[in-house]
Write a protein that holds these residues in place. Structure first.
Motif, PDB file in Angstrom:
ATOM      1  N   GLN A 133     113.092 -18.089  -4.482  1.00 23.41           N
ATOM      2  CA  GLN A 133     112.807 -17.341  -5.713  1.00 23.41           C
ATOM      3  C   GLN A 133     111.641 -16.390  -5.493  1.00 23.41           C
ATOM      4  O   GLN A 133     110.791 -16.612  -4.630  1.00 23.41           O
ATOM      5  CB  GLN A 133     112.557 -18.290  -6.891  1.00 23.41           C
ATOM      6  CG  GLN A 133     111.556 -19.392  -6.645  1.00 23.41           C
ATOM      7  CD  GLN A 133     110.107 -18.979  -6.830  1.00 23.41           C
ATOM      8  OE1 GLN A 133     109.810 -17.920  -7.374  1.00 23.41           O
ATOM      9  NE2 GLN A 133     109.182 -19.815  -6.378  1.00 23.41           N
ATOM     10  N   SER A 134     111.595 -15.344  -6.318  1.00 26.20           N
ATOM     11  CA  SER A 134     110.668 -14.239  -6.064  1.00 26.20           C
ATOM     12  C   SER A 134     109.523 -14.103  -7.056  1.00 26.20           C
ATOM     13  O   SER A 134     108.649 -13.262  -6.855  1.00 26.20           O
ATOM     14  CB  SER A 134     111.453 -12.911  -6.078  1.00 26.20           C
ATOM     15  OG  SER A 134     111.970 -12.663  -7.387  1.00 26.20           O
ATOM     16  N   SER A 135     109.498 -14.895  -8.135  1.00 23.19           N
ATOM     17  CA  SER A 135     108.523 -14.531  -9.175  1.00 23.19           C
ATOM     18  C   SER A 135     108.066 -15.688 -10.055  1.00 23.19           C
ATOM     19  O   SER A 135     107.679 -15.472 -11.200  1.00 23.19           O
ATOM     20  CB  SER A 135     109.126 -13.436 -10.073  1.00 23.19           C
ATOM     21  OG  SER A 135     110.408 -13.827 -10.554  1.00 23.19           O
ATOM     22  N   LEU A 136     108.063 -16.908  -9.550  1.00 23.48           N
ATOM     23  CA  LEU A 136     107.555 -18.031 -10.334  1.00 23.48           C
ATOM     24  C   LEU A 136     106.041 -17.951 -10.418  1.00 23.48           C
ATOM     25  O   LEU A 136     105.350 -17.964  -9.401  1.00 23.48           O
ATOM     26  CB  LEU A 136     107.977 -19.361  -9.704  1.00 23.48           C
ATOM     27  CG  LEU A 136     107.481 -20.614 -10.430  1.00 23.48           C
ATOM     28  CD1 LEU A 136     108.161 -20.770 -11.780  1.00 23.48           C
ATOM     29  CD2 LEU A 136     107.712 -21.851  -9.566  1.00 23.48           C
ATOM     30  N   GLY A 137     105.496 -17.883 -11.643  1.00 21.91           N
ATOM     31  CA  GLY A 137     104.057 -17.729 -11.823  1.00 21.91           C
ATOM     32  C   GLY A 137     103.274 -19.024 -11.892  1.00 21.91           C
ATOM     33  O   GLY A 137     102.046 -19.009 -11.857  1.00 21.91           O
ATOM     34  N   GLU A 138     103.971 -20.173 -11.986  1.00 21.71           N
ATOM     35  CA  GLU A 138     103.303 -21.471 -12.075  1.00 21.71           C
ATOM     36  C   GLU A 138     103.846 -22.404 -10.996  1.00 21.71           C
ATOM     37  O   GLU A 138     104.767 -23.189 -11.238  1.00 21.71           O
ATOM     38  CB  GLU A 138     103.536 -22.104 -13.452  1.00 21.71           C
ATOM     39  CG  GLU A 138     102.930 -21.345 -14.604  1.00 21.71           C
ATOM     40  CD  GLU A 138     103.210 -22.031 -15.938  1.00 21.71           C
ATOM     41  OE1 GLU A 138     102.590 -23.078 -16.206  1.00 21.71           O
ATOM     42  OE2 GLU A 138     104.067 -21.539 -16.683  1.00 21.71           O
ATOM     43  N   PRO A 139     103.304 -22.351  -9.791  1.00 26.91           N
ATOM     44  CA  PRO A 139     103.820 -23.186  -8.698  1.00 26.91           C
ATOM     45  C   PRO A 139     103.823 -24.682  -9.023  1.00 26.91           C
ATOM     46  O   PRO A 139     104.696 -25.409  -8.548  1.00 26.91           O
ATOM     47  CB  PRO A 139     102.864 -22.872  -7.539  1.00 26.91           C
ATOM     48  CG  PRO A 139     102.350 -21.504  -7.845  1.00 26.91           C
ATOM     49  CD  PRO A 139     102.237 -21.448  -9.330  1.00 26.91           C
ATOM     50  N   ALA A 140     102.883 -25.124  -9.829  1.00 26.09           N
ATOM     51  CA  ALA A 140     102.802 -26.555 -10.143  1.00 26.09           C
ATOM     52  C   ALA A 140     104.030 -27.058 -10.893  1.00 26.09           C
ATOM     53  O   ALA A 140     104.283 -28.267 -10.929  1.00 26.09           O
ATOM     54  CB  ALA A 140     101.544 -26.841 -10.964  1.00 26.09           C
ATOM     55  N   LEU A 141     104.795 -26.155 -11.488  1.00 28.73           N
ATOM     56  CA  LEU A 141     106.001 -26.555 -12.211  1.00 28.73           C
ATOM     57  C   LEU A 141     107.220 -26.629 -11.288  1.00 28.73           C
ATOM     58  O   LEU A 141     108.333 -26.871 -11.754  1.00 28.73           O
ATOM     59  CB  LEU A 141     106.277 -25.560 -13.341  1.00 28.73           C
ATOM     60  CG  LEU A 141     105.205 -25.464 -14.435  1.00 28.73           C
ATOM     61  CD1 LEU A 141     105.599 -24.426 -15.472  1.00 28.73           C
ATOM     62  CD2 LEU A 141     104.982 -26.823 -15.094  1.00 28.73           C
ATOM     63  N   ALA A 142     107.006 -26.433  -9.994  1.00 27.75           N
ATOM     64  CA  ALA A 142     108.120 -26.379  -9.043  1.00 27.75           C
ATOM     65  C   ALA A 142     107.950 -27.414  -7.931  1.00 27.75           C
ATOM     66  O   ALA A 142     107.763 -27.056  -6.767  1.00 27.75           O
ATOM     67  CB  ALA A 142     108.238 -24.977  -8.450  1.00 27.75           C
ATOM     68  N   PRO A 143     108.027 -28.707  -8.263  1.00 27.06           N
ATOM     69  CA  PRO A 143     107.893 -29.731  -7.224  1.00 27.06           C
ATOM     70  C   PRO A 143     109.164 -29.934  -6.398  1.00 27.06           C
ATOM     71  O   PRO A 143     109.175 -30.732  -5.463  1.00 27.06           O
ATOM     72  CB  PRO A 143     107.574 -30.998  -8.038  1.00 27.06           C
ATOM     73  CG  PRO A 143     108.247 -30.774  -9.347  1.00 27.06           C
ATOM     74  CD  PRO A 143     108.131 -29.295  -9.613  1.00 27.06           C
TER      75      PRO A 143
END
Length: 403
Positions: A133-143
């Motif tokens: 993905q190219s534009s997730l602004g909250e990495p902590a929400l992507a475990p």
């Protein structure tokens, strides 16, 4: 080009389902007659995020045309099955299920925007699919262990982004002493605004206004009046897409121009073209000037994207980070497939974790928390109707300055 004509052009270009497989060679190295590799994803081709979604679509087209001219993936041509999620995360969830179960795509490419990415990622996780993905602004929400970001945000942009912004302004002769936070409730924008307020407080800035509005708001008259009354030294705006232009319009109508103003995720072209945008800043990871243009494939990418953007009638036919982040995501996907030597989601993910990938955004690696790369965010500014990188100073173009 007027905004209404621009919107009509985008709507004319958008379609519910598009298959991108142009520029194919007559024969592939080992796959003449083989079925194409089908990559599925969504983009906001209509709705509040359409102005940015079209940038990502064109960047994807540039990649598809280029890779197919080079022989495709594993000797097979590549097709991108892209559906319009209409800027709605609920649509993204449904459409990614369709792509996997009905369209039976071989690979996935993430959508644009945090909400849509999280919705699509949940579907990818259920099916154990690799998810770039190219534009997730909250990495902590992507475990999710099989997701990989192209943007080098680092694991904690919530604090790091505003640290960078304030470092840049602190380098000026008269640093801001007061700040206002006005943000969309778009998930990543809201989170970054809250983190920014914490950083501003630690640095001793006086927060004179904290205001949130619903994503998709179009009437910014009352918000502009509140900003004018607060009159901060620095406006920190969590604007997304065309919200930045709408806020600039509203402030112009009441004859107010902030002393200094930052916008988080603005539509790059319409924002840079606004008569009150001179001096506006935003975040960036790529601009069409040195030293970025020396990254892997960057020069060819920029030239091809500019040509395509002009044909599409985009008001800012310049290769900047929105286009580059999409192109880099495809470069990561290509590297994963070639590195694994086959379409196998877990094998491709393992290869990415163990290797570095050369992209138009620079070298990407995924050893950090949430499969993140080290943070590599910069600050850009509108100067003469164009975005120019201004901080850190080593990323400015020759002769550039922070104004």
């Amino acid at each position: 080009m007027t905004c209404s004509l621009y919107r009509r052009r985008m709507l004319a270009l958008a379609a519910a389902t598009l298959v991108l497989a142009s520029g194919l060679p007559e024969a592939f190295a080992q796959g003449t007659g083989s079925a194409p590799i089908r990559v599925g994803g969504t983009l906001p081709l209509t709705g509040p995020l359409a102005s940015v979604g079209m940038i990502h679509k064109l960047a994807a087209e540039v990649f598809i045309e280029d890779i197919n001219k080079r022989g495709g993936l594993l000797g097979r041509k590549v097709e991108f099955i892209v559906l319009d999620d209409q800027s709605q995360s609920a649509n993204a969830r449904t459409l990614y299920e369709r792509l996997i179960t009905a369209e039976k795509v071989d690979l996935l490419m993430g959508p644009y925007g945090t909400s849509a990415i999280l919705a699509a990622m949940g579907v990818a996780q259920r099916f154990n699919k690799l998810f770039v993905q190219s534009s997730l602004g909250e990495p902590a929400l992507a475990p999710y262990d099989l997701q990989f970001p192209s943007l080098p945000l680092g694991p904690e942009p919530r604090s790091a982004d505003t640290e960078l912004i304030l470092d840049g302004y602190a380098s000026l002769p008269n640093p801001p002493k007061t700040i206002a936070f006005v943000t969309s409730k778009f998930p990543s924008a809201l989170d970054l605004a809250k983190g920014g307020q914490e950083i501003a407080q630690k640095r001793g800035l006086n927060n004179v206004l904290a205001l949130e509005y619903e994503f998709g708001t179009r009437d910014f008259g009352a918000i502009a009046a509140r900003i004018k009354d607060a009159n901060p030294d620095l406006l920190w705006s969590g604007a997304v897409g065309m919200e930045a232009v709408q806020l600039l319009d509203a402030m112009k109508r009441i004859d107010y121009r902030p002393k200094r103003h930052f916008y988080l995720f603005p539509a790059p072209g319409p924002t840079a073209a606004h008569p009150n945008a001179t001096g506006v800043t935003s975040l960036t990871w790529f601009e069409d000037h040195d030293p970025f243009i020396k990254n892997a494939g960057a020069s060819d990418f920029a030239a091809a994207y500019v040509q395509k953007a002009k044909v599409a009638g985009l008001p800012y036919p310049v290769a900047e980070y929105q286009a580059a982040s999409e192109f880099a995501a495809w470069q990561i996907l290509e590297a994963a497939v070639n590195g694994a030597g086959k379409i196998d989601d877990k094998v491709m993910a393992s290869w990415l974790k163990a290797n570095k990938v050369q992209t138009v955004l620079g070298v990407r690696s995924f050893e950090g928390k949430f499969n993140s790369s080290p943070p590599d965010t910069k600050l850009k500014q509108v100067q003469g109707g164009k975005w120019v990188t201004v901080w850190p100073a080593k990323f400015r173009p020759p002769g550039g300055s922070f104004q």
